[in-house]
Design an enzyme around this catalytic site. Structure first.
Site, short mmCIF file in Angstrom:
data_model
loop_
_atom_site.label_atom_id
_atom_site.label_comp_id
_atom_site.label_asym_id
_atom_site.label_seq_id
_atom_site.Cartn_x
_atom_site.Cartn_y
_atom_site.Cartn_z
N CYS A 1 2.50 1.48 -8.06
CA CYS A 1 1.35 0.99 -7.23
C CYS A 1 1.31 2.02 -5.93
O CYS A 1 2.09 1.59 -5.43
CB CYS A 1 1.45 -0.62 -6.93
SG CYS A 1 0.25 -1.14 -6.11
N CYS B 1 0.28 -0.36 -2.58
CA CYS B 1 1.11 -1.58 -2.08
C CYS B 1 1.98 -1.64 -3.04
O CYS B 1 2.85 -0.46 -2.91
CB CYS B 1 0.44 -2.92 -1.93
SG CYS B 1 -0.70 -3.34 -3.07
N SER B 2 2.39 -2.50 -3.70
CA SER B 2 3.70 -2.65 -4.54
C SER B 2 3.36 -3.57 -5.74
O SER B 2 4.37 -4.34 -6.15
CB SER B 2 5.00 -2.94 -3.87
OG SER B 2 5.25 -2.03 -2.70
N CYS B 3 2.22 -3.56 -6.04
CA CYS B 3 1.85 -4.62 -7.52
C CYS B 3 3.11 -4.34 -8.41
O CYS B 3 3.14 -3.27 -8.99
CB CYS B 3 0.56 -4.25 -7.72
SG CYS B 3 -0.63 -5.02 -6.47
#
Lengths: 239, 213, 239, 213
Positions: free
Chosen positions: B117, B120-122
């Site tokens: 991701c 962000c950090s999905c």
């Protein structure tokens, strides 16, 4: 340029920070590396029940941290700092609260008082499992038929898709602007982050996964001839 | 001159530096926020503990490993999983937050999938839990879409140049889980034994399942 | 994305750091705000006489600092850190030198010894005025006739122009990739930074100033209808 | 599989973190580098002092002010300046480093010019000296090309919406100097008096000349 978070493809970052022993990756990191990581995580998840921001809004607040902070902060520093900004924006906390609590923190005098009036929407421990299990699905019915179909060639627009807010949230990464790809999945209607992040409603649109050749994204010479990048993109990001 | 033509709303950035009023040291900053929120009745301390316990002890990559092992031994389940991952994973009750909409992508000798991701950090929490530090690092986020082969080499994964790498950048609420190839020589193993071979990284695409000893 | 320095148009940065008194800008900053700023400046300029890097190479070394450092460093921290990296790359300094001098610095034991063997190319004080006055002109003869002429509409390419080096230096800002503009000036041949930054020679190309409407760069709605941005672009950046 | 198709050179990033071996505190870092370079005979301390003295005392925005004032009083000079700024400025001997190739852009009631360098901090040293801190700030570099009117407002400059703003992003070795409009009511002033009205910011485009008292 968009914001500092939009870093896909950026040059200059070093090796992936992996734990290795004798050259082999060792995957034994605890879920939360420190107590304050765990706390930052939990208070953020819990606060959303009262703050009622969308996931898009919380992402927007993280990516809108000043670039120097965003670059310096670790993941949970971003979470906790954006959380406070969200709470102030929602009017649940004010700047004086922040000044006072900071004074107490510096005096080593952080005390939890007896709370007699919990907020009516506060998340209770007994509701944690059901709340997490329910989640927040983003699928929405869209009455208009999809403009694109699986297999079709599309191109992304070459400017920020957010039509309403200058500098607003969007999920078209800059590395994929103005690029040609092929629709490989159609996920039907989903909440549009560009609207939801700014309390402008769901404004659902058809969502697609678009596959781009690596050579298309990074220039003729930079990419491997076979590799590809698949990106989820809303209909208004595509032409 | 009036500025009437300029009708669109300009996002007001003044709410994005209130955090600077708080102590700079992160541990103290979080402690200050927690205290403030508890005192304001916005959060509840039992809930905080329950949330931490949930992700430390209940929801993690062993969930995903069960999904993978089941798909390896049950062709019908695998079919359902690839057709509608959300529903197939719901059969094992791994539902909800950050896994509302699942897609499973299958590794084959021709195609290797890897998930990132960049924005962000999905990450698919119900099946993999909270992402590890490296997944959330600038290094992984910036480099994986541009030079996946080099990134995978750092994980010890050398892929044949004939294998296509497909990188999935998780820009929406769709969450991607990689179905790794079943290791050779595992025909005799039970579903439980297979499950123990499935590593976290093999379900992100940055590793392979372990081979039986 | 290119690198962190390529920040034109980035959102999230706050007010310009101006000194104001009673709301009015006061322009009385000293040339160098601190002694170490002055020193960082002067040792960088002086070292180039021995290091013989092009201006493009020195820019490349500044922009190639790790993103977290680049975001955190002030201007002269970027200069001095990039200077050391250049000197190591040139083989004029080695890592042991750095480790030793750091040890001495931490012991408060930085001593200048009597130097008996100055480098043959060292810049002497008496040559400062003439060296600065000469500068380093980048104009070069290009035999090929220019592909574009003043008044012509052009478009920038939508990927990194550096053909030889992945992640290499270039001067096409990402905010102007894949955009339509008009040639307003033709500066004849100039050294190509994309080559010069990597010790690949001058590779001169025709250089143009291209004017872009603000609306073209920032999307239909974001820009003022009249304002424009003028950017100097080499011929290979344009189609 | 061999990787022969992948012929292009990949810039090796390993030279971009040697600086981290040095002391972190910037003043000490610079002192360490200076000492090292003096001891290695790469720089000479008289030269260091001469360079500092040059830019502190000899080369600065008063040079540019002389160019502007001359253009205001001498129409022939102004013509030469707008046609070939490098040569016209050479008449006043302001030549060399970071001013090898000059372009002068003229402000008019219709067009206001403002100069920035988004990629680093390019600036015409022989006529303006070393750039001020704000010119080198992330804020000025990032915002000026996107929202010049708001940036200029912060400088106290409110421009009529009918005035076109032209932002010059200094991406090459061409260096831009703004020729501001001569303030009204200065017909009686000498070239020297006019020169004193020319501010640094008026030659960058972030300010106007002073008006006579």
């Amino acid at each position: 340029m968009t914001r500092i978070h939009d870093m896909g493809g950026r040059f200059g970052d070093g090796p992936i920070p992996l734990k290795k022993i004798d050259g082999k990756v060792v995957d034994d990191e605890p879920v939360f590396k420190t107590d304050w990581h765990a706390k930052a995580f939990a208070i953020t998840v819990a606060s959303a029940s009262v703050g009622k921001w969308s996931i898009d809004k919380s992402r927007f607040f993280r990516e809108s941290l000043p670039p120097k902070d965003y670059a310096k902060f670790d993941y949970y520093e971003k979470w906790s700092s954006a959380l406070i900004n969200l709470l102030v924006e929602r009017g649940l906390i004010n700047k004086n609260d922040l000044i006072e609590i900071t004074k107490k923190a510096k005096e080593d005098n952080l005390e939890v008082s007896q709370v007699t009036d919990e907020h009516q929407d506060v998340l209770k421990a007994k509701d944690v499992a059901i709340t997490l299990g329910r989640g927040g699905p983003s699928a929405r019915e869209v009455l208009d038929s999809p403009k694109f179909k699986v297999g079709q060639e599309v191109r992304t627009i070459n400017y920020s898709p957010n039509k309403n807010i200058i500098g607003g949230h969007t999920r078209l990464p800059i590395y994929a602007r103005g690029k040609k790809g092929k629709v490989i999945l159609h996920h039907k209607g989903h909440v549009l982050p560009d609207a939801s992040a700014h309390d402008l409603g769901d404004s659902p649109e058809h969502l697609y996964t678009v596959e781009f050749l690596s050579t298309e994204l990074w220039g003729d010479k930079d990419g491997n001839q076979k590799d590809s990048i698949c990106i989820d993109l809303w209909e208004s990001y595509l032409i | 001159m009036s500025d009437k033509k300029n009708v669109e709303h300009n996002h007001d950035d003044h709410h994005h530096h209130d955090h600077s009023l708080l102590p700079e040291e992160p541990e103290l900053r979080v402690k200050a926020i927690e205290t403030l929120l508890l005192n304001k009745g916005i959060i509840n301390s039992d809930t905080v503990n329950e949330l931490i316990d949930t992700y430390e002890n209940k929801i993690g990559p062993r969930n995903g490993a069960k999904v993978v092992a089941k798909a390896w031994v049950d062709p019908e389940y695998k079919k359902r999983l690839l057709e509608n991952a959300t529903k197939a994973i719901e059969e094992l009750s791994y539902t909800g937050r950050q896994g509302e909409h699942m897609v499973v992508v299958e590794n084959t000798p021709e195609v290797h999938n890897v998930v990132v991701c960049t924005l962000c950090s999905c990450y698919p929490w119900p099946v993999l839990g909270i992402p590890p530090t490296w997944y959330k690092s600038d290094e992984y986020r910036s480099r994986t879409v541009r030079e996946p082969r080099k990134v995978l080499q750092e994980f010890g994964l050398e892929l044949d140049l004939n294998t296509q790498i497909k990188v999935w950048d998780s820009t929406s609420e769709m969450r991607y889980l990689v179905l790794p190839m079943r290791p050779v020589g595992t025909e005799h193993l039970s579903e439980n034994e297979l499950e123990s071979l499935v590593t976290r990284n093999s379900m992100i695409g940055t590793g392979l399942p372990e081979t039986p000893k």
